[in-house]
Design a protein around this motif. Structure first.
Motif, short mmCIF file in Angstrom:
data_model
loop_
_atom_site.label_atom_id
_atom_site.label_comp_id
_atom_site.label_asym_id
_atom_site.label_seq_id
_atom_site.Cartn_x
_atom_site.Cartn_y
_atom_site.Cartn_z
N ASP A 127 0.17 4.13 -2.77
CA ASP A 127 -0.19 5.51 -2.44
C ASP A 127 0.16 5.77 -0.98
OD1 ASP A 127 -1.49 7.91 -1.74
OD2 ASP A 127 -2.83 7.67 -3.44
N SER A 167 0.84 -1.20 0.00
CA SER A 167 0.00 0.00 0.00
C SER A 167 0.87 1.25 0.00
CB SER A 167 -0.94 0.00 1.20
OG SER A 167 -0.24 0.30 2.39
N VAL A 172 -1.46 2.96 8.37
CA VAL A 172 -0.19 2.26 8.22
C VAL A 172 0.95 3.19 8.66
CG1 VAL A 172 1.42 1.24 6.58
CG2 VAL A 172 -1.02 0.83 6.34
N ILE A 196 0.13 8.49 0.88
CA ILE A 196 -0.78 9.31 1.68
C ILE A 196 -2.01 8.51 2.11
CG2 ILE A 196 -2.34 11.29 1.54
CD1 ILE A 196 -0.20 12.75 -0.02
N ALA A 197 -2.57 7.77 1.16
CA ALA A 197 -3.73 6.95 1.50
C ALA A 197 -3.34 5.88 2.51
CB ALA A 197 -4.29 6.29 0.24
N SER A 198 -2.14 5.35 2.35
CA SER A 198 -1.66 4.32 3.25
C SER A 198 -1.58 4.84 4.68
CB SER A 198 -0.29 3.87 2.75
OG SER A 198 0.24 2.90 3.58
N GLN A 199 -1.05 6.05 4.84
CA GLN A 199 -1.00 6.68 6.16
C GLN A 199 -2.40 6.88 6.71
OE1 GLN A 199 1.16 10.29 5.30
NE2 GLN A 199 2.80 9.63 6.65
N ALA A 200 -3.28 7.37 5.84
CA ALA A 200 -4.63 7.67 6.29
C ALA A 200 -5.36 6.41 6.74
CB ALA A 200 -5.42 8.36 5.18
N MET A 201 -4.93 5.25 6.21
CA MET A 201 -5.54 4.00 6.64
C MET A 201 -4.84 3.42 7.86
SD MET A 201 -8.07 3.68 4.84
CE MET A 201 -8.24 5.35 4.27
#
Lengths: 273, 417
Positions: free
Chosen positions: B204, B200, B213, B206-211
């Motif tokens: 992406d 992930s 990770v 940024i998306a990974s952080q937002a999820m």
């Protein structure tokens, strides 16, 4: 649909007070305050460039606020990293879809399930019963969520191959899979036709009731916002110009000016910048 | 046979290197060019432990291994030397992992080209530092080695001459043991939730952080794990050659491994393995190109069989069955000419290679002189024809009929919502 009335006597679930950020000379967001009671469904609207997505980025830690405080359920969020904020219970979708394109639909959701598990390297490599059990539970949960959003039959497809509407839906599923307390939706209806928007409105209400979520929604489609939101905050040039019920917002002269000022306002903005 | 065995050893070491680099370059999408450096760290640590360790323990740096390390052994499966060798390889891995941790830390801020430059710089620092070390203490001076404190021994690594005259323990057994271990570890990692977190980040960040990770943690984890195996590979390399020289482990070495990862497909374990095998064999094969038509013909037959299997699988999925339907489906797939594109390509390439070979024989041109040119040319063609690598991000079994989108917990049970 009857929404549960937010308990106004209890402390708000999310308490944002006076956050601000500027990029160079541009004051993107100033003195932004917001109280979200538990179980509420709040809208955040404003003309293009008003700073709505910047507020989301501030709340989720993508940007660090230069002033103010953010408290979620008694926990201070300001200064935390994005993944810590996600762990605290704040999850979001993105305006420009940010799925993990080369991963399968199922794996997109399982990445988000990751947050609520423990992942020792030894357990992973030795495939201990605990790890296997957790992994199975995670897959099970991801499948349940996908089924709930009628994406179950596409779970093995690459996320980038989904049709647009499904991608938007998958983003929401993924955000819910982190088991958040608050869900931030950034223009979920963008690019949808009226029927899809209608379905989305129902979906958002269902999500709120079923998962007991509190939702903050950015949306440009006024019909949708006015229909489902209980309260609406209007942002213009990074400043809150109105905070109230849909009816109050619709009749507020400042809001009407911000929107209907339209073309001439926009020109003014460009020269100011 | 000796030459053949050597190629097998090189293949094994390259598999460890390529598969471990896949974790960083393929899974998390960071671009590391320091694999040669990690290999050098591991190689020198292992060499030092085995060489000076042997001298301290037994007073001589001669081979003291059992059957597993010599193949012509004297009965015992394992001897003291083997234990020392295994310990040395583990220590090599740990030392390289430590170096990986140090290099992984700046990678929190850097992306893409910038990280590549940092890792490149790391590799060069390692090389230059190792070349600046004091001369190796001779094999005959065991007493000197015994008297020198351990930390001081670590400065006697041979400098520009390299670390030589090591006992050679790394046999086929040990190298393939390490290769299989690497494959198992990396495969299990990829199929786990940690592996999905890695992927992930590549997809992406940024998306990974937002999820949720922890991107920093996972990037460093990837670096540490990858460099651990690079270190082990370095140890094996030193113990197979009987010598190690930092000059051979500069950025050129890193690039060879990167080419394997890219050629195999970013993130594909089986791709990296296959590319490691092909790229180890290719330079040797090009020395005296054998006739290619038997291999080409065999490949054609296999491909035809696979396609037939695909058709019959299509049948089982169909709404009805029976011979009539079977024929109907085969006829339809016959008309879909794209299905035969791979067959035409293989046949065409085989004929072209065979013609080229015969022409060279006729004109008495020595192909061996041009082998590195041909090698490079093949890489170029490969990248133009298939830029995503042999298998892309998938594994080869994902391409077999009905085995798409692998998940560790088996096929889907429920379908209806």
């Amino acid at each position: 649909m009857t929404a549960p009335a937010p308990n106004s006597s209890a402390a708000p679930l999310l308490d944002v007070s006076g956050i601000a950020i500027s990029f160079g000379g541009l004051k993107a967001v100033q003195n932004f305050s917001l109280q979200l009671p538990r179980g509420s469904l709040q809208g955040l609207i404003g003309p293009n460039g008003a700073g709505k997505t910047t507020v989301f980025n501030l709340l989720t830690g993508v940007y660090q606020p230069q002033a103010g405080s953010i408290t979620l359920d008694g926990q201070a969020l300001r200064g935390l990293k994005p993944h810590q904020i996600a762990a605290a219970g704040l999850s979001r979708t993105f305006q420009n879809i940010r799925l993990f394109g080369d991963l399968s639909v199922l794996d997109n959701v399982r990445v988000a399930c990751h947050l609520r598990g423990s992942h020792s390297l030894a357990g992973t490599l030795l495939r201990t019963p605990r790890y296997v059990g957790q992994e199975r539970a995670m897959t099970e949960r991801a499948r349940e969520l996908l089924a709930l959003f009628s994406l179950a039959d596409r779970q093995d497809e690459h996320a980038c191959n989904l049709p647009y509407g499904d991608q938007r839906r998958l983003e929401i599923v993924r955000a819910i899979a982190t088991e958040p307390k608050i869900l931030l939706l950034d223009e979920p209806a963008a690019g949808m036709n009226p029927q899809e928007k209608k379905a989305l409105a129902d979906l958002i209400r269902t999500i709120r009731d079923r998962f007991g979520l509190t939702i903050l929604l950015i949306e440009h489609d006024m019909g949708l916002v006015m229909e489902i939101c209980e309260r609406i905050t209007v942002l213009d040039y990074g400043i809150i110009i109105k905070n109230g019920t849909p009816r109050e917002v619709q009749t507020c002269p400042d809001v009407i000016a911000a929107y209907l000022g339209g073309a001439s306002e926009m020109k003014g903005t460009e020269t100011r910048r | 046979m000796g030459g053949f065995a050597t190629v097998l050893l090189v293949i094994g070491i390259n598999i460890v290197l390529a598969v471990s680099l896949t974790v960083v370059n393929g899974f998390t999408g960071q671009f590391s060019m320091g694999h040669g450096g990690f290999m050098a760290v591991g190689g020198y640590v292992a060499a030092m432990i085995v060489y000076y360790g042997s001298l301290r323990l037994w007073g001589s740096a001669n081979f003291a291994g059992g059957f597993l390390s010599s193949a012509s052994g004297d009965g015992a499966w394992l001897a003291g030397g083997d234990v020392l060798f295994v310990v040395a390889c583990l220590a090599a891995g740990l030392a390289a992992a430590g170096a990986g941790y140090l290099v992984g830390l700046p990678s929190l801020r850097l992306k893409g080209d910038y990280l590549a430059i940092v890792t490149l710089g790391f590799g060069e620092i390692v090389r230059v530092v190792l070349q600046g070390t004091a001369p190796q203490i001779a094999r005959s001076k065991a007493d000197v080695v015994r008297e020198t404190p351990v930390w001081k021994l670590a400065t006697h690594l041979g400098g520009a001459q390299g670390f030589n005259l090591l006992p050679t323990y790394a046999t086929l057994f040990w190298i393939y043991f390490a290769a299989v271990l690497t494959l198992i570890v990396v495969y299990r990692l990829k199929m786990s939730s940690s592996g999905r977190a890695f992927l992930s980040i590549r997809e992406d960040e940024i998306a990974s952080q937002a999820m949720g990770v922890n991107v920093t943690k996972y990037k460093v984890r990837a670096f540490v794990l990858s460099s651990f195996f690079a270190g082990v590979a370095g140890g094996l390399y030193a113990m197979y050659l009987g010598a190690i020289n930092a000059t051979d482990l500069g950025f050129q070495r890193s690039f060879e491994v990167i080419i394997m990862v890219v050629l195999g497909g970013m993130g594909s374990i089986s791709g990296a393995t296959l590319a490691a095998i092909l790229l180890s064999i290719l330079p040797e094969v090009l020395r005296a190109p054998p006739p290619v038509w038997p291999a080409g013909l065999a490949l054609l037959v296999v491909m035809v069989i696979i396609q037939k299997v695909g058709i019959s699988f299509g049948l089982t999925r169909g709404p009805a069955d029976g011979i009539v339907l079977n024929i109907a489906i085969s006829m339809r797939s016959l008309r879909r000419s794209w299905k035969f594109k791979p067959l035409v390509i293989v046949a065409g390439v085989t004929m072209a290679l065979e013609t080229a070979r015969l022409v060279c024989l006729q004109q008495q041109i020595d192909i061996a002189q041009y082998r590195m040119v041909l090698y490079a040319l093949m890489l170029i063609i490969m990248m133009i024809v298939r830029p995503e690598g042999l298998f892309g991000v998938r594994e080869f079994w994902d391409y077999l009929p009905r085995r798409r989108a692998h998940s560790p917990s088996g096929p889907v049970a429920e379908a209806s919502a």
